[in-house]
Write an enzyme that holds these catalytic residues in place. Structure first.
Site, PDB file in Angstrom:
ATOM      1  CG  ASP A 110     -22.157 -12.524  -3.360  1.00  0.00           C
ATOM      2  OD1 ASP A 110     -22.408 -11.549  -4.097  1.00  0.00           O
ATOM      3  OD2 ASP A 110     -21.015 -12.785  -2.945  1.00  0.00           O
TER       4      ASP A 110
ATOM      5  N   GLY B 214     -23.515 -10.407 -10.197  1.00  0.00           N
ATOM      6  CA  GLY B 214     -22.582  -9.739 -11.108  1.00  0.00           C
ATOM      7  C   GLY B 214     -21.772 -10.759 -11.901  1.00  0.00           C
TER       8      GLY B 214
ATOM      9  NE  ARG C 202     -21.990  -5.316 -10.671  1.00  0.00           N
ATOM     10  CZ  ARG C 202     -21.466  -6.293  -9.944  1.00  0.00           C
ATOM     11  NH1 ARG C 202     -20.470  -7.022 -10.407  1.00  0.00           N
ATOM     12  NH2 ARG C 202     -21.919  -6.561  -8.740  1.00  0.00           N
TER      13      ARG C 202
ATOM     14  CG  HIS D 280     -28.336  -6.816  -9.587  1.00  0.00           C
ATOM     15  ND1 HIS D 280     -27.653  -7.548  -8.647  1.00  0.00           N
ATOM     16  CD2 HIS D 280     -27.544  -5.750  -9.885  1.00  0.00           C
ATOM     17  CE1 HIS D 280     -26.498  -6.949  -8.373  1.00  0.00           C
ATOM     18  NE2 HIS D 280     -26.409  -5.860  -9.123  1.00  0.00           N
TER      19      HIS D 280
ATOM     20  CB  SER E 268     -24.886  -4.884   2.399  1.00  0.00           C
ATOM     21  OG  SER E 268     -23.917  -4.294   1.543  1.00  0.00           O
TER      22      SER E 268
ATOM     23  CG  ASN F 280     -24.534  -4.110  -1.486  1.00  0.00           C
ATOM     24  OD1 ASN F 280     -25.384  -4.928  -1.141  1.00  0.00           O
ATOM     25  ND2 ASN F 280     -23.299  -4.481  -1.785  1.00  0.00           N
TER      26      ASN F 280
ATOM     27  NE  ARG G 252     -16.608 -11.271   1.017  1.00  0.00           N
ATOM     28  CZ  ARG G 252     -15.747 -11.454   0.002  1.00  0.00           C
ATOM     29  NH1 ARG G 252     -14.610 -12.082   0.200  1.00  0.00           N
ATOM     30  NH2 ARG G 252     -16.029 -11.004  -1.213  1.00  0.00           N
TER      31      ARG G 252
ATOM     32  CB  SER H  40     -20.794  -9.624   3.429  1.00  0.00           C
ATOM     33  OG  SER H  40     -19.832 -10.275   2.650  1.00  0.00           O
TER      34      SER H  40
HETATM   35  C1  IPE Z   1     -23.363  -9.252   0.363  1.00  0.00           C
HETATM   36  O1  IPE Z   1     -22.821  -9.387  -0.910  1.00  0.00           O
HETATM   37  C2  IPE Z   1     -24.574  -8.356   0.321  1.00  0.00           C
HETATM   38  C3  IPE Z   1     -25.758  -8.892  -0.370  1.00  0.00           C
HETATM   39  C4  IPE Z   1     -25.854 -10.067  -0.909  1.00  0.00           C
HETATM   40  C5  IPE Z   1     -26.887  -8.009  -0.396  1.00  0.00           C
HETATM   41  P1  IPE Z   1     -21.616  -8.458  -1.405  1.00  0.00           P
HETATM   42  O2  IPE Z   1     -21.287  -8.908  -2.773  1.00  0.00           O
HETATM   43  O3  IPE Z   1     -21.972  -7.037  -1.224  1.00  0.00           O
HETATM   44  O4  IPE Z   1     -20.477  -8.845  -0.371  1.00  0.00           O
HETATM   45  P2  IPE Z   1     -18.885  -8.694  -0.477  1.00  0.00           P
HETATM   46  O5  IPE Z   1     -18.615  -7.274  -0.862  1.00  0.00           O
HETATM   47  O6  IPE Z   1     -18.428  -9.649  -1.526  1.00  0.00           O
HETATM   48  O7  IPE Z   1     -18.375  -9.070   0.865  1.00  0.00           O
HETATM   49  C1  IPE Z   2     -25.383  -9.900  -4.984  1.00  0.00           C
HETATM   50  O1  IPE Z   2     -24.696 -10.063  -6.163  1.00  0.00           O
HETATM   51  C2  IPE Z   2     -26.422  -8.823  -5.058  1.00  0.00           C
HETATM   52  C3  IPE Z   2     -26.115  -7.650  -4.244  1.00  0.00           C
HETATM   53  C4  IPE Z   2     -25.069  -7.499  -3.480  1.00  0.00           C
HETATM   54  C5  IPE Z   2     -27.083  -6.584  -4.267  1.00  0.00           C
HETATM   55  P1  IPE Z   2     -23.403  -9.213  -6.510  1.00  0.00           P
HETATM   56  O2  IPE Z   2     -23.813  -8.013  -7.282  1.00  0.00           O
HETATM   57  O3  IPE Z   2     -22.598  -8.933  -5.299  1.00  0.00           O
HETATM   58  O4  IPE Z   2     -22.633 -10.240  -7.448  1.00  0.00           O
HETATM   59  P2  IPE Z   2     -21.073 -10.459  -7.539  1.00  0.00           P
HETATM   60  O5  IPE Z   2     -20.572 -10.783  -6.177  1.00  0.00           O
HETATM   61  O6  IPE Z   2     -20.483  -9.180  -8.074  1.00  0.00           O
HETATM   62  O7  IPE Z   2     -20.928 -11.598  -8.480  1.00  0.00           O
HETATM   63 MG    MG Z   3     -21.080  -9.956  -4.400  1.00  0.00          MG
END
Ligand code: IPE
Ligand code: IPE
Ligand code: MG
Length: 245
Positions: free
Chosen positions: A18, A21, A31, A35, A63, A66, A192, A194
């Site tokens: 995580d 972004g 964003r 990735h 997820s 997602n 968490r 998730s």
């Molecule tokens: C969890 O991250 C899913 C992955 C890393 C693939 P998220 O960024 O989607 O989780 P939440 O929404 O903060 O709980």
């Molecule tokens: C995790 O990074 C990658 C995926 C969930 C696919 P995020 O895209 O959730 O990054 P943040 O949480 O917005 O920083």
């Molecule tokens: Mg995230």
């Protein structure tokens, strides 16, 4: 560098990757570039786990929830997965890594699903490490899907209610054949789960770090493993009991 005890390497490490972004935002980038940068951390992590002799590595890449993200971001994530599979298959063969995947894989769409299956088939005989990707994965969905298949088998007379045990239930999960994770690492600072591996993490050790996934490198992984190695896993017993066994 942290000292790692080679005799106590976790058998199965699961990672919630995580913070892509927020990494992008910090660097004034879109964003998707976060990735993209995160894919480099995947490569570094796979390499280190293989070198350390970690038998199973599960990466939460996408997820179920997602799917709710903006269409362009979802599309970019799927595209990145395709590029990853194309770019890494040779590396997996060279390093004797077997690819596996858990989740609602059909929802990924035909081109990626096929590519994924080809990579899984091609690496099927590799024995150095299992790299397990969680794609379109949701822990509750996995448990419901297992229940549905179990009920269906019961109605077909294949199993009887009294035969339903934890061990049998486990066989209906996506992770059948994989040991439960010993160590869960979540980057990006959130504490968490998730919807990740809800059944399987009953006794997993959790490690949370503020490091954003695109910045995660070998030293961070070694820190997580060193932290894990300091812990006493009691599984409900007392410390004294563990010392006697
Ligand atoms: C969890 O991250 C899913 C992955 C890393 C693939 P998220 O960024 O989607 O989780 P939440 O929404 O903060 O709980
Ligand atoms: C995790 O990074 C990658 C995926 C969930 C696919 P995020 O895209 O959730 O990054 P943040 O949480 O917005 O920083
Ligand atoms: Mg995230």
């Amino acid at each position: 560098m942290k000292e790692i005890d080679p005799a106590r390497i976790p058998r199965h490490i699961a990672i919630i990757m995580d913070g892509n972004g927020r990494w992008a935002q910090k660097h004034s980038l879109g964003r998707v570039l976060g990735h993209r940068k995160g894919a480099e951390s995947v490569r570094a992590t796979v390499k280190t786990c293989r070198r350390l002799g970690v038998p199973y590595l599960t990466l939460y890449a996408f997820s179920m929830e997602n799917w709710l993200r903006p269409k362009e971001e979802v599309r970019a994530l799927i595209q990145l997965l395709r590029e990853y599979l194309d770019g890494e298959i040779q590396e997996m063969m060279d390093r004797d890594i077997r690819l596996a995947a858990i989740g609602d894989l059909d929802s990924l769409g035909d081109p990626v699903r096929t590519k994924l299956q080809e990579a899984i088939d091609k690496t099927a005989r590799n024995q150095g490490m299992v790299l397990n990707l969680a794609l379109s994965y949701g822990g509750r969905d996995e448990i419901v899907r297992a229940a549905r298949n179990l009920v269906s088998d019961a109605l077909a007379g294949i199993i009887k209610p009294e035969e339903v045990t934890k061990e049998l239930y486990r066989r209906y999960l996506y992770t059948t054949g994989l040991p439960d994770p010993d160590l869960l690492i979540r980057t990006g600072g959130e504490c968490r789960v998730s919807n990740f591996l809800l059944w399987q993490m009953a006794y997993t050790e959790f490690y949370f770090t503020d490091v954003l996934w695109p910045d995660f490198r070998e030293q961070h992984l070694l820190e997580a493993i060193a932290d894990y190695q300091q812990r006493e896993r009691r599984f409900g017993m007392t410390s004294d009991q563990l010392c006697r066994t």
